[in-house]
Scaffold this motif. Structure first.
Motif, PDB file in Angstrom:
ATOM      1  N   ARG B  59      14.334  13.143  41.536  1.00 51.33           N
ATOM      2  CA  ARG B  59      12.984  12.562  41.437  1.00 51.33           C
ATOM      3  C   ARG B  59      11.960  13.476  42.093  1.00 51.33           C
ATOM      4  NH1 ARG B  59      10.854   7.630  42.171  1.00 51.33           N
ATOM      5  NH2 ARG B  59       8.924   8.596  42.852  1.00 51.33           N
ATOM      6  N   ARG B  60      12.365  14.077  43.216  1.00 51.68           N
ATOM      7  CA  ARG B  60      11.457  14.962  43.946  1.00 51.68           C
ATOM      8  C   ARG B  60      10.988  16.110  43.060  1.00 51.68           C
ATOM      9  NH1 ARG B  60      11.950  19.541  46.972  1.00 51.68           N
ATOM     10  NH2 ARG B  60      14.167  19.612  46.502  1.00 51.68           N
ATOM     11  N   GLU B  63       8.572  14.845  40.507  1.00 52.66           N
ATOM     12  CA  GLU B  63       7.246  14.591  41.079  1.00 52.66           C
ATOM     13  C   GLU B  63       6.469  15.882  41.273  1.00 52.66           C
ATOM     14  OE1 GLU B  63       5.667  11.766  41.786  1.00 52.66           O
ATOM     15  OE2 GLU B  63       7.311  10.478  41.114  1.00 52.66           O
ATOM     16  N   ILE B  64       7.165  16.914  41.735  1.00 52.20           N
ATOM     17  CA  ILE B  64       6.494  18.202  41.946  1.00 52.20           C
ATOM     18  C   ILE B  64       5.974  18.730  40.617  1.00 52.20           C
ATOM     19  CG2 ILE B  64       6.897  20.629  42.560  1.00 52.20           C
ATOM     20  CD1 ILE B  64       8.699  19.576  44.849  1.00 52.20           C
ATOM     21  N   GLU B  67       2.868  16.973  39.430  1.00 49.47           N
ATOM     22  CA  GLU B  67       1.677  17.455  40.134  1.00 49.47           C
ATOM     23  C   GLU B  67       1.229  18.806  39.577  1.00 49.47           C
ATOM     24  OE1 GLU B  67       2.146  15.028  44.324  1.00 49.47           O
ATOM     25  OE2 GLU B  67       2.140  17.214  44.423  1.00 49.47           O
ATOM     26  N   ASP B  68       2.209  19.648  39.266  1.00 46.55           N
ATOM     27  CA  ASP B  68       1.878  20.940  38.662  1.00 46.55           C
ATOM     28  C   ASP B  68       1.189  20.783  37.318  1.00 46.55           C
ATOM     29  OD1 ASP B  68       2.457  22.972  40.385  1.00 46.55           O
ATOM     30  OD2 ASP B  68       4.618  22.948  39.932  1.00 46.55           O
ATOM     31  N   LEU B  69       1.560  19.720  36.625  1.00 49.22           N
ATOM     32  CA  LEU B  69       0.935  19.453  35.322  1.00 49.22           C
ATOM     33  C   LEU B  69      -0.360  18.649  35.513  1.00 49.22           C
ATOM     34  CD1 LEU B  69       4.164  18.527  33.309  1.00 49.22           C
ATOM     35  CD2 LEU B  69       2.801  20.596  33.043  1.00 49.22           C
ATOM     36  N   TYR B  70      -1.084  18.951  36.548  1.00 51.68           N
ATOM     37  CA  TYR B  70      -2.373  18.332  36.827  1.00 51.68           C
ATOM     38  C   TYR B  70      -2.281  16.822  36.925  1.00 51.68           C
ATOM     39  CZ  TYR B  70      -4.189  22.956  35.880  1.00 51.68           C
ATOM     40  OH  TYR B  70      -4.437  24.304  35.926  1.00 51.68           O
ATOM     41  N   ASN B  71      -1.325  16.363  37.702  1.00 53.62           N
ATOM     42  CA  ASN B  71      -1.207  14.930  37.948  1.00 53.62           C
ATOM     43  C   ASN B  71      -0.849  14.134  36.699  1.00 53.62           C
ATOM     44  OD1 ASN B  71      -1.157  13.466  40.210  1.00 53.62           O
ATOM     45  ND2 ASN B  71      -3.349  13.108  40.384  1.00 53.62           N
ATOM     46  N   ILE B  92       0.525  10.112  30.369  1.00 55.69           N
ATOM     47  CA  ILE B  92      -0.920  10.345  30.319  1.00 55.69           C
ATOM     48  C   ILE B  92      -1.232  11.644  31.051  1.00 55.69           C
ATOM     49  CG2 ILE B  92      -3.196   9.390  30.903  1.00 55.69           C
ATOM     50  CD1 ILE B  92      -1.715   6.647  31.177  1.00 55.69           C
ATOM     51  N   PHE B  93      -2.001  12.509  30.398  1.00 53.60           N
ATOM     52  CA  PHE B  93      -2.360  13.769  31.062  1.00 53.60           C
ATOM     53  C   PHE B  93      -3.750  14.203  30.640  1.00 53.60           C
ATOM     54  CE2 PHE B  93       0.405  14.368  27.400  1.00 53.60           C
ATOM     55  CZ  PHE B  93      -0.294  15.259  26.602  1.00 53.60           C
ATOM     56  N   LEU B  94      -4.332  15.120  31.389  1.00 52.34           N
ATOM     57  CA  LEU B  94      -5.679  15.579  31.081  1.00 52.34           C
ATOM     58  C   LEU B  94      -5.666  16.449  29.830  1.00 52.34           C
ATOM     59  CD1 LEU B  94      -6.958  16.502  34.652  1.00 52.34           C
ATOM     60  CD2 LEU B  94      -7.845  14.665  33.198  1.00 52.34           C
TER      61      LEU B  94
END
Lengths: 428, 427
Positions: B59-60, B63-64, B67-71, B92-94
């Motif tokens: 999971r860690r 999660e990292i 975050e690299d994929l812009y949250n 969902i992503f930007l």
């Protein structure tokens, strides 16, 4: 009206302060059907000792008046029901009270002008009677019961109660059954006149809106009012000590898995030369990186079977303190506390972690800007904390860096914390 | 907004192109016929797939990467819809216009990684991550009773009819969970890939053809599926005499639920008349229930009704004090009768319609709500937005009275709180 660019968000902020002191913030969003309008007073549950308008002496009112007042604003002298008014125009109306403000709101896709006018008018027309005040007590008691049964709410309020000493943020927003029973019509009027003066209030509009038309409506409504002059409300000065009131408490409730919550009361006065906003970002990053789902620490706790869901984080800040609370479900709360405190004995962060977090903060502002509700919340929270809506968050966040953080480490004081554990009533 | 449906052999891809949002939202739905014993498998499977993958073995690490994929945000949801159960993955992503070129593909790849490259060793899910996910679900099932709202809803439905599919618990069952291991869950996963019906929804400022190509290249599901049956359950006969069940619990507030069964309704009644009926009865803060139970009698803080079209049920929920139980039930019954007698105004109907229309305009501001309207169109046969906006005007008072007569209070359930507990031992 002043117009400002909100950096990196493709949005503009329009601002004007009216002659009577009312402040108006408007953030139009293109390609949007809905409008969200909030009308707030800078008055929350925390403000329970103050000099009432026209008086000279400090006065204490029962806990929970701000919230009670919020409920009673929906009572109108001519018998109209604000909920019905908005509903007839397809809008959703509501209100809420927190520690530092009370907000009346609606959102809707039609009749903006009419709804906006009415929002101002009904909040500006209090009508309290002994009878309607009494009637509300049963409803609020049921609301208290609802919160009492929620272990997360209980842990949150329990922690705040134990962390703060002088600050009334320690008491539940809603008050207690006893304090609510003691509230009178006079209390409501006194608080109303003191805190619902336009010089203590502000409007935020986000979504589909033409700023110049909206401000025209607001000016028209406000121009008709006759008001006494008001100086800024004098509230009791709080000297909040660095220590916590109580470091440890255990309670039994009808839960299956024990709930551990810890709150750190971090003084902000010791940080120099770095903006408050940046400090708050650094502190949140610190806890997220050390204990959040990206941490080896959390992975280890899960592998050892000490917990199986993520920590839930909550933050609250006052003028002088930043309080971070974390809640976990674990069968071995005492062991987990020790491990957390051990983990927090080293506050170093890696540059990679910090840079990655910075990227997520920038992204979260973009996500926020796509939602008119979050955008409005951000604006309101800014007005309460900073006296204005910040347009330069992007510039601030962009500058966050590891060397600035490292210089802050010696001033991060995690010594004052409190633990609140909820244990199951029945053994298994 | 520009909608396109690609009927690929093994799945349907729905793209909605719009420049309203800074984000791209992707939803992948797997569905199959509801079987009680499968519910727990699906819940655990969704959790295990998001716990780790072949490329991100914890999971860690996941999660990292998010975050690299812009949250980037990813979550799963397992729920029941009439005759079906659905396992849904949202991502969902930007939009890459706000991040960097190539992020659309990278974000979709990341989602595919969970679905098609699980953390598996020789046809078994990897042990330690499986264990973490299983324990989390076990705790969730164990502590179901702590969530009074959810628990009392399940209990009401079970009291209404324990054998009816609408009463199955969407989060699963502890006794079924015990049977699940790394091997049989993997076998279940393989059966999902080969036999579930799959729909994918993508909304954002995207190039539909490019998205279709990305799925053709990277979404390795290719078995032909059978045509589907209806989502709607058959109506169940109501009781002649209302059944009442009370359960005690050491809590402050009591939870009162009243379950009503609804006779067979026409399509128009389900999709339009019931919406207006429910809004008037208990839809919001201007409803009959809110006014007469909360405001006039100060009996509760919350009260509302919900209509469940696929199960033909109407549920009324209130948080009350145990001592007001009888009065609250009789007030609710009175409101139900008032609806049957037509004791409401034309203005109530107008308000309901305006709210309905306004809700539709508002819904167009939210990517997930837009997707939901396409889902109810695909799965439940609801009309598309523009059509709905027209047809709602056709609802008349007579129609509402006529559906009101088809709604029958069937079961009352009370999760009864005790006296303010003095045995509250603080330490």
């Amino acid at each position: 009206m002043k117009q400002m660019k909100m950096s990196n968000l493709d949005l503009d902020l329009f601002y004007e302060k009216l002659d009577n002191g009312l402040e108006v913030y408007i953030i139009p969003k293109k390609n949007c059907n809905n409008t969200y309008v909030t009308y707030s007073t800078k008055y929350g549950s925390r403000d329970y000792e103050f000099v009432p308008l026209g008086n000279k002496k400090m006065k204490k009112v029962p806990l929970g008046v701000a919230h009670f007042l919020e409920h009673k604003m929906f009572e109108q002298e001519d018998g109209t029901d604000p909920f019905a008014f908005f509903s007839e125009r397809g809008a959703d109306a509501n209100a809420n009270t927190n520690y530092t403000k009370t907000t009346y709101l609606f959102s809707g896709t039609q009749f903006l002008e009419e709804n906006l006018r009415y929002l101002l008018e009904y909040v500006e027309a209090p009508f309290f009677t002994d009878e309607n005040v009494e009637k509300e007590k049963g409803i609020i008691e049921q609301e208290i019961m609802m919160y009492e049964d929620n272990p997360y709410n209980k842990a949150y309020e329990g922690l705040l109660y134990n962390i703060f000493i002088e600050d009334a943020i320690k008491y539940p927003i809603i008050g207690t059954v006893e304090s609510v029973r003691s509230i009178t019509k006079q209390d409501l009027y006194e608080c109303y006149h003191t805190f619902y003066h336009p010089s203590n209030m502000f409007v935020v509009i986000t979504g589909k809106v033409e700023p110049y038309e909206a401000i025209k409506v607001i000016k028209e409504v406000e121009g008709k009012r006759t008001l006494v002059e008001a100086k800024p409300v004098e509230k009791k000065k709080i000297k909040e000590p660095t220590e916590v009131e109580k470091g440890y408490e255990k309670k039994k409730m009808a839960v299956t898995i024990p709930k551990l919550s810890i709150g750190y009361k971090i003084p902000l006065a010791s940080f120099k030369n770095v903006s408050r906003r940046k400090i708050l970002h650094y502190l949140m990053m610190l806890f997220d990186i050390k204990l959040g789902p990206v941490s080896l620490f959390q992975e280890q706790l899960k592998k050892e079977g000490l917990m199986s869901t993520d920590f839930a984080f909550d933050y609250i800040d006052t003028e002088d303190y930043f309080v971070i609370m974390l809640i976990a479900e674990t069968e071995e709360p005492e062991k987990v506390i020790d491990l957390i405190n051990q983990e927090l004995s080293n506050l170093e962060l890696s540059e990679t972690d910090l840079n990655r977090k910075r990227k997520t903060v920038i992204s979260s502002f973009l996500f926020m800007s796509d939602n008119i509700y979050s955008l409005n919340e951000k604006a309101m929270s800014n007005v309460i904390k900073y006296g204005k809506v910040n347009c330069d968050d992007y510039e601030e966040i962009k500058e966050l860096n590891i060397s600035e953080y490292q210089k802050l480490i010696p001033n991060i004081n995690l010594n004052n914390h409190s633990t609140y554990i909820i244990m199951p009533k029945k053994g298994k | 907004m520009e909608y396109h449906k690609y009927e690929n052999v093994a799945y349907h891809l729905h793209t909605i192109k719009t420049d309203k949002f800074k984000t791209v939202t992707v939803k992948v739905n797997f569905k199959r016929k509801l079987e009680k014993k499968d519910i727990t498998y699906r819940n655990l499977l969704a959790d295990v797939l998001l716990e780790s993958s072949s490329k991100y073995p914890s999971r860690r690490e996941i999660e990292i990467k998010t975050e690299d994929l812009y949250n980037l945000f990813v979550k799963s949801n397992t729920y029941l819809s009439g005759n079906y159960m659905i396992m849904s993955f949202d991502c969902i992503f930007l939009n890459e216009a706000y991040t960097e070129a190539g992020m659309l593909k990278e974000s979709l790849d990341f989602l595919m990684e969970f679905l098609f490259h699980p953390n598996v060793v020789q046809k078994r899910f990897e042990k330690s991550n499986f264990k973490i996910a299983k324990k989390a679900l076990e705790e969730q099932l164990n502590s179901l009773e702590d969530n009074y709202g959810r628990y009392s809803m399940y209990r009401l439905l079970e009291e209404m009819d324990k054998s009816a599919p609408f009463s199955f618990r969407s989060i699963g069952y502890l006794e079924d969970l015990k049977e699940i291991n790394e091997t049989n869950l993997y076998a279940y996963y393989e059966s999902v890939l080969s036999s579930d019906l799959v729909d994918i929804f993508v909304i954002g400022n995207i190039d539909p053809e490019k998205v279709q190509q990305l799925f053709l290249d990277h979404f390795p599901i290719n078995t032909l599926k059978k045509p589907s049956m209806s989502h709607y359950l058959q109506p169940v006969k109501p009781r002649r005499i209302i059944k009442t069940t009370k359960e005690k619990k050491e809590i402050n507030q009591s939870h009162l639920l009243i379950g009503c069964k609804i006779d067979l309704l026409s399509e128009f009644e389900k999709k339009y008349v019931m919406q207006v009926y429910n809004f008037i009865l208990g839809g919001g803060t201007d409803s009959k229930l809110f006014h007469n139970v909360r405001e006039l009698n100060s009996l509760c803080y919350s009260i509302h009704s919900t209509y469940q079209p696929t199960s033909n049920l109407l549920i009324i929920k209130a948080g009350i004090d145990a001592s007001s139980y009888k009065k609250a039930v009789s007030l609710v019954k009175k409101e139900l009768t008032n609806m049957e007698k037509g004791n409401f105004e034309e203005t109530d109907i107008e308000k309901a319609k305006i709210t309905y229309l306004s809700a539709f305009d508002e819904l167009e501001d939210s990517p997930s709500s837009i997707i939901s309207t396409y889902i109810s169109h695909e799965y439940l046969g609801y009309d598309m937005l523009e059509e709905r906006k027209k047809k709602i005007h056709e609802v008349t008072k007579d129609m509402i009275v006529s559906v009101a007569k088809k709604i029958h209070a069937d079961t009352v359930y009370l999760l009864e709180g005790g006296e303010p507990d003095e045995a509250n031992e603080d330490e």
